[in-house]
Scaffold this motif. Structure first.
Motif, PDB file in Angstrom:
ATOM      1  N   ILE A 186       0.807  -1.216   0.000  1.00 33.61           N
ATOM      2  CA  ILE A 186       0.000   0.000   0.000  1.00 33.61           C
ATOM      3  C   ILE A 186       0.838   1.262   0.000  1.00 33.61           C
ATOM      4  CG2 ILE A 186      -1.799   1.267   1.236  1.00 33.61           C
ATOM      5  CD1 ILE A 186      -2.751  -1.289  -0.075  1.00 33.61           C
ATOM      6  N   LEU A 231      -9.837  -8.565  -2.557  1.00 32.02           N
ATOM      7  CA  LEU A 231      -8.393  -8.330  -2.617  1.00 32.02           C
ATOM      8  C   LEU A 231      -7.622  -9.513  -2.046  1.00 32.02           C
ATOM      9  CD1 LEU A 231      -6.527  -5.883  -3.431  1.00 32.02           C
ATOM     10  CD2 LEU A 231      -6.269  -5.496  -0.984  1.00 32.02           C
ATOM     11  N   GLU A 251      -7.181 -10.352   1.685  1.00 32.93           N
ATOM     12  CA  GLU A 251      -6.937  -9.056   2.318  1.00 32.93           C
ATOM     13  C   GLU A 251      -8.151  -8.138   2.230  1.00 32.93           C
ATOM     14  OE1 GLU A 251      -2.540  -9.616   2.851  1.00 32.93           O
ATOM     15  OE2 GLU A 251      -4.236  -8.667   3.886  1.00 32.93           O
ATOM     16  N   THR A 252      -9.298  -8.654   1.823  1.00 31.20           N
ATOM     17  CA  THR A 252     -10.462  -7.810   1.564  1.00 31.20           C
ATOM     18  C   THR A 252     -10.897  -7.016   2.785  1.00 31.20           C
ATOM     19  OG1 THR A 252     -11.196  -9.460  -0.063  1.00 31.20           O
ATOM     20  CG2 THR A 252     -12.803  -7.800   0.623  1.00 31.20           C
ATOM     21  N   TYR A 261      -6.641  -1.595   3.208  1.00 32.70           N
ATOM     22  CA  TYR A 261      -7.363  -1.675   1.940  1.00 32.70           C
ATOM     23  C   TYR A 261      -8.653  -0.867   2.006  1.00 32.70           C
ATOM     24  CZ  TYR A 261     -10.357  -3.787  -1.648  1.00 32.70           C
ATOM     25  OH  TYR A 261     -11.218  -3.998  -2.689  1.00 32.70           O
ATOM     26  N   LEU A 268      -8.055   1.932  -0.818  1.00 31.75           N
ATOM     27  CA  LEU A 268      -8.325   1.369  -2.135  1.00 31.75           C
ATOM     28  C   LEU A 268      -9.787   1.010  -2.371  1.00 31.75           C
ATOM     29  CD1 LEU A 268      -5.240  -1.006  -2.437  1.00 31.75           C
ATOM     30  CD2 LEU A 268      -5.535   1.219  -3.505  1.00 31.75           C
ATOM     31  N   ARG A 269     -10.530   0.810  -1.318  1.00 28.55           N
ATOM     32  CA  ARG A 269     -11.901   0.320  -1.456  1.00 28.55           C
ATOM     33  C   ARG A 269     -12.815   1.385  -2.028  1.00 28.55           C
ATOM     34  NH1 ARG A 269     -14.103  -4.652  -1.985  1.00 28.55           N
ATOM     35  NH2 ARG A 269     -16.119  -4.836  -1.006  1.00 28.55           N
TER      36      ARG A 269
END
Length: 551
Positions: free
Chosen positions: A456, A472, A540-541, A546, A550-551
């Protein structure tokens, strides 16, 4: 932490003369026992058997008596007397040639005439190669097809015309199976990397040198564990001669087969192992090494990748030498042990067991060393999108050096900032996070978050309204030609890749981060499909990093 050099050790009830006398008596007893008939092969070797084998080992035809160097800088920092046993100075840059050569030198002329065989992708192969050249025999060395060319070239260099290299399989296990088949077919002698009494005895000469070089008090000797050959030999000698000295093993937290086996009372096979410390990445320890470790080793500690990177830096600062990850395990454990047990003025010795480092891996080591020493704090800070908020953010940072700063506007009301800050002591990241929260900024301490450190930090700001239903996953796979393309083509055609991050770190393995959009009616198939790929992976969701960036 104290900044002054630790005081000289106090005299104890066991002066140097007494220690030397004890060693002399043990040697005399062992030599006397050597004249008697050996024990039955079926009976486990006793500690005295191993002492005799160590004292009569044939290692110095190829090995040197490596120095025991004081680590002055680390000693000042820890407040203890720290020494490094420099096995990284051996001709093959590892202790492995001791055990390999001792085994080969014990073979009969008839056995040597038929040749020897081993399976290895690293230090053991180089030791066998050097031994073959010295003894004038032929050695077949089976290496995985994924072995870096630099290691193949090193084996050829040390063995010359006495070595035949066979590339077979994608892992050590595949190579070992092929080596065993060739052993049976051609009648060669298999030189095991650790689970053999002669190999163990050869490694035990490391301890023999340590006790001779430092006859004074020793509070702990720290030894890396892969299959267990080195620690078995070290513990056998130490406990036979100076049983009061603690022998402490160390394993990577993601390659802890010996730890689990000791707890279970039997050998435990790991389904997978971490590849950073490839020299200790062993899925199954030896039968004999487990027996000796259970009986003789005082403690085993585990360390993580960041701690090992920091230890590599520590060793470099004291010696100006760069060891491989496995070679730094002892120092990483020593630091951890000293912090947990406190006190001052103890004498600790770490065995720097190898220096076959891939140069390109140094980029990764340098990046993670500061985090391993906790001299960098990684934080996710949420600030309101309003005038003056960024100024307040900078004022909260204060005089600290900013090591990283990532930001991208993604919302009308708030922004997420990924920031790296230099720190001076362990635990400081929590204090910094607390200071940001006091200013009204939502803050998450990411200093120990693996996803943040690996991926990240290099890709903040990747949100997309088109990534609906994204899942993810992070993967670890062996670095070899075509591996990345093989991964991409193995996914079902109906699955869409919505995110992909890959960074070559110069290691023998690669890490990728993948966002997948999978049709809802196929969601249950995901674990089955990913398991079939054969790579280590993590969902990794739900990782908070995340979700924030990124979500």
């Amino acid at each position: 932490m104290p900044t002054a050099r630790p005081a000289a050790p106090q005299k104890t009830a066991q002066p140097k003369a007494a220690v030397k006398a004890a060693v002399k008596a043990a040697v005399k007893a062992a030599v006397k026992a050597a004249s008697k008939a050996p024990a039955k092969a079926a009976a486990p070797l006793s500690i005295q058997d191993y002492l005799r084998k160590i004292l009569t080992s044939h290692v110095y035809d190829v090995a040197i008596e490596s120095p025991l160097d004081e680590a002055r800088s680390l000693s000042r920092r820890l407040g203890h007397h720290v020494f490094f046993k420099r096995e990284d100075k051996q001709p093959v840059f590892s202790f492995k040639l001791r055990g390999a050569y001792n085994k080969m030198a014990s073979l009969s002329k008839a056995q040597l005439a038929k040749g020897v065989i081993c399976a290895s992708a690293g230090n053991h192969a180089q030791g066998v190669a050097m031994g073959a050249k010295r003894l004038g025999c032929q050695a077949t060395i089976v290496m995985p097809t994924t072995t870096p060319q630099v290691k193949i070239d090193a084996v050829r260099h040390f063995g010359g015309d006495h070595v035949q290299i066979v590339l077979e399989g994608e892992s050590y296990s595949d190579a070992a199976l092929h080596a065993k088949a060739l052993e049976r077919k051609k009648g060669m002698t298999f030189v095991h990397p650790f689970d053999d009494p002669d190999v163990i005895a050869g490694q035990g000469t490391v301890a023999m040198e340590i006790l001779r070089q430092h006859p004074g008090p020793i509070d702990g000797i720290f030894v890396a564990i892969g299959g267990g050959g080195l620690i078995s030999g070290v513990a056998a000698y130490v406990k036979a001669v100076r049983p009061e000295v603690k022998v402490i093993g160390v394993q990577m937290s993601d390659s802890d087969a010996m730890v689990r086996s000791v707890k279970a009372g039997e050998r435990v096979t790991l389904s997978d192992v971490g590849l950073f410390s490839d020299g200790t990445a062993v899925k199954l320890v030896g039968e004999e090494t487990l027996r000796l470790t259970r009986e003789l080793v005082d403690d085993i500690v585990t360390v993580n990748t960041d701690a090992v990177c920091a230890a590599i830096k520590d060793i470099y600062q004291d010696t100006r030498s760069i060891v491989e990850p496995a070679g730094a395990l002892g120092v990483a454990a020593l630091k951890q042990y000293a912090e947990r047990h406190g006190g001052q003025g103890k004498t600790y010795i770490a065995i720097n067991c190898g220096a076959n480092m891939n140069f390109d891996r140094l980029r990764f080591v340098a990046e993670r060393a500061e985090v391993g020493e906790e001299r960098e704090a990684l934080l996710a800070v949420t600030i309101p999108e309003e005038r003056g908020s960024f100024k307040r953010f900078c004022e909260t940072v204060g005089p600290r050096s900013v090591t990283e700063f990532n930001y991208r506007i993604s919302d009308e009301k708030r922004a997420h900032v990924f920031v790296g800050l230099s720190t001076k002591e362990k635990g400081e990241s929590k204090q910094i996070a607390k200071a940001f929260k006091a200013e009204g900024f939502g803050t998450v301490d990411l200093t120990h978050d693996e996803l943040a450190k690996t991926h990240i930090r290099h890709m903040v700001g990747g949100r997309s309204p088109l990534a609906a239903g994204e899942r993810l996953y992070s993967f670890i796979f062996p670095e070899r030609p075509g591996a990345l393309m093989g991964f991409l083509t193995s996914l079902p055609p109906g699955w869409n890749i919505s995110l992909f991050h890959y960074r070559n770190q110069g290691a023998d393995y690669g890490r990728i981060l993948v966002g997948l959009q999978v049709p809802e009616n196929e969601a249950k198939r995901i674990p089955k499909v990913l398991d079939k790929l054969g790579y280590v992976y993590v969902d990794e969701t739900r990782n908070p990093v995340y979700q924030l960036f990124l979500r």
